[in-house]
Scaffold this motif. Sequence first.
Motif, PDB file in Angstrom:
ATOM      1  N   VAL A   1     -57.385 -13.680  51.535  1.00 27.33           N
ATOM      2  CA  VAL A   1     -56.416 -13.451  50.453  1.00 27.33           C
ATOM      3  C   VAL A   1     -55.641 -14.723  50.103  1.00 27.33           C
ATOM      4  O   VAL A   1     -55.428 -15.031  48.926  1.00 27.33           O
ATOM      5  CB  VAL A   1     -55.432 -12.322  50.842  1.00 27.33           C
ATOM      6  CG1 VAL A   1     -54.241 -12.293  49.909  1.00 27.33           C
ATOM      7  CG2 VAL A   1     -56.150 -10.979  50.821  1.00 27.33           C
TER       8      VAL A   1
ATOM      9  N   VAL B   1     -50.530  -6.566  49.385  1.00 28.88           N
ATOM     10  CA  VAL B   1     -51.802  -7.278  49.427  1.00 28.88           C
ATOM     11  C   VAL B   1     -51.652  -8.466  50.375  1.00 28.88           C
ATOM     12  O   VAL B   1     -50.768  -9.311  50.192  1.00 28.88           O
ATOM     13  CB  VAL B   1     -52.215  -7.763  48.027  1.00 28.88           C
ATOM     14  CG1 VAL B   1     -53.545  -8.527  48.093  1.00 28.88           C
ATOM     15  CG2 VAL B   1     -52.335  -6.580  47.070  1.00 28.88           C
TER      16      VAL B   1
ATOM     17  N   PRO C   1     -57.261 -10.760  44.332  1.00 30.05           N
ATOM     18  CA  PRO C   1     -56.993  -9.755  45.366  1.00 30.05           C
ATOM     19  C   PRO C   1     -56.035  -8.664  44.895  1.00 30.05           C
ATOM     20  O   PRO C   1     -56.258  -7.467  45.141  1.00 30.05           O
ATOM     21  CB  PRO C   1     -56.394 -10.580  46.515  1.00 30.05           C
ATOM     22  CG  PRO C   1     -56.983 -11.937  46.331  1.00 30.05           C
ATOM     23  CD  PRO C   1     -57.052 -12.125  44.850  1.00 30.05           C
ATOM     24  N   GLU C   2     -54.959  -9.056  44.222  1.00 30.28           N
ATOM     25  CA  GLU C   2     -54.003  -8.071  43.717  1.00 30.28           C
ATOM     26  C   GLU C   2     -54.634  -7.202  42.626  1.00 30.28           C
ATOM     27  O   GLU C   2     -54.414  -5.990  42.568  1.00 30.28           O
ATOM     28  CB  GLU C   2     -52.761  -8.778  43.148  1.00 30.28           C
ATOM     29  CG  GLU C   2     -51.909  -9.481  44.194  1.00 30.28           C
ATOM     30  CD  GLU C   2     -52.364 -10.904  44.469  1.00 30.28           C
ATOM     31  OE1 GLU C   2     -51.629 -11.637  45.158  1.00 30.28           O
ATOM     32  OE2 GLU C   2     -53.466 -11.292  43.999  1.00 30.28           O
TER      33      GLU C   2
ATOM     34  N   THR D   1     -53.293 -10.405  54.414  1.00 28.26           N
ATOM     35  CA  THR D   1     -54.230 -10.410  55.531  1.00 28.26           C
ATOM     36  C   THR D   1     -53.950  -9.204  56.439  1.00 28.26           C
ATOM     37  O   THR D   1     -52.938  -8.505  56.273  1.00 28.26           O
ATOM     38  CB  THR D   1     -54.093 -11.703  56.340  1.00 28.26           C
ATOM     39  OG1 THR D   1     -52.719 -11.865  56.729  1.00 28.26           O
ATOM     40  CG2 THR D   1     -54.516 -12.914  55.515  1.00 28.26           C
TER      41      THR D   1
END
Length: 317
Positions: free
Chosen positions: A66, A37, A73-74, A39
């Motif tokens: 992120v 995860v 995000p994760e 950019t």
Amino acid sequence: MSNAYVLVEYTGDQVAAATAELITAAKVFGAVTAVVVGTEGAHLPLVDTLAALGADQIVAAEGADVASRIVLPETDALSMLAASAPAPIIIDAGAHGNEIAGRLAARLASGVLCDVVGINADRSAQMSIFGDSIEVTAVVGGNSPIYTLRPGAVEPKPTPGAGVVSTFALPAATVKDVTVTKFTPAPKGDRPDLAQAKVVVAGGRGLDSAEGFSNVAEPLADVLDAAVGATRDAVDLGWYGPQFQVGQTGVTVSPDLYIGLGISGAIQHTSGMQTARKIVVINNDEDAPFFQIADLGVVGDVHEVVPRVIEELKKRG
């Protein structure tokens, strides 16, 4: 072939040691999909290493924001993958990983086991509970069972994988997201990172003061190129920083060599380091519980013994 997802831990272009343990643990399920995860393009310098560690597939979940978002995000990446292709999910244990695991369990309606020390092909896992005094086997349900793996619990056994790469875009942040507006990293010294160090020198009440750390523990650590840790008592007394606390409520370490200076060996502390490969204890109390798990024990005053050890180590180069 069965599959499992592993959330990759990395810093810059370096894969964290914990990721090798996660991939090894995930191999019991068959193929491993390593999820990066970050950019756009953040995964590129990691691909060769992840393939060498055993990743059969590498999925890059990319988002421009992120770095300024916490946990989501994760969670988004793993929940999207598991929703379309259910499979076990393995994450590094810790405050960050356990938070992600809990959110995933809610989204996917799957069970979660935190801080496991081993994972089995039948989706059960070994857990060491009550201060590591009891070992149990727990079973988790759901189409995508989630595990957080205790650092150092699994010996990495790299078996090269195909490393097939794919990418997808993460959802944009919403008003519900917690975002980071300012970030100041903790200052890093010249010593190895405590959680990843191969050698750890830790101090407890037996060092008597903050000066005991600076005059005894730190010089020994510098000779051995080691990290310095501390017991909860030493931290609570203000002798050493809380980020260096080892134990149940601190950092879990699993070095090749752990040296305990003036530490009694209470369960609160030993539960965070007893997977060390070699344990050396120096304490003037011959009845200290720490001697029971030590590979080598020295009964003596740390203020007298350690300077002699340092002198001898310097002689040997």
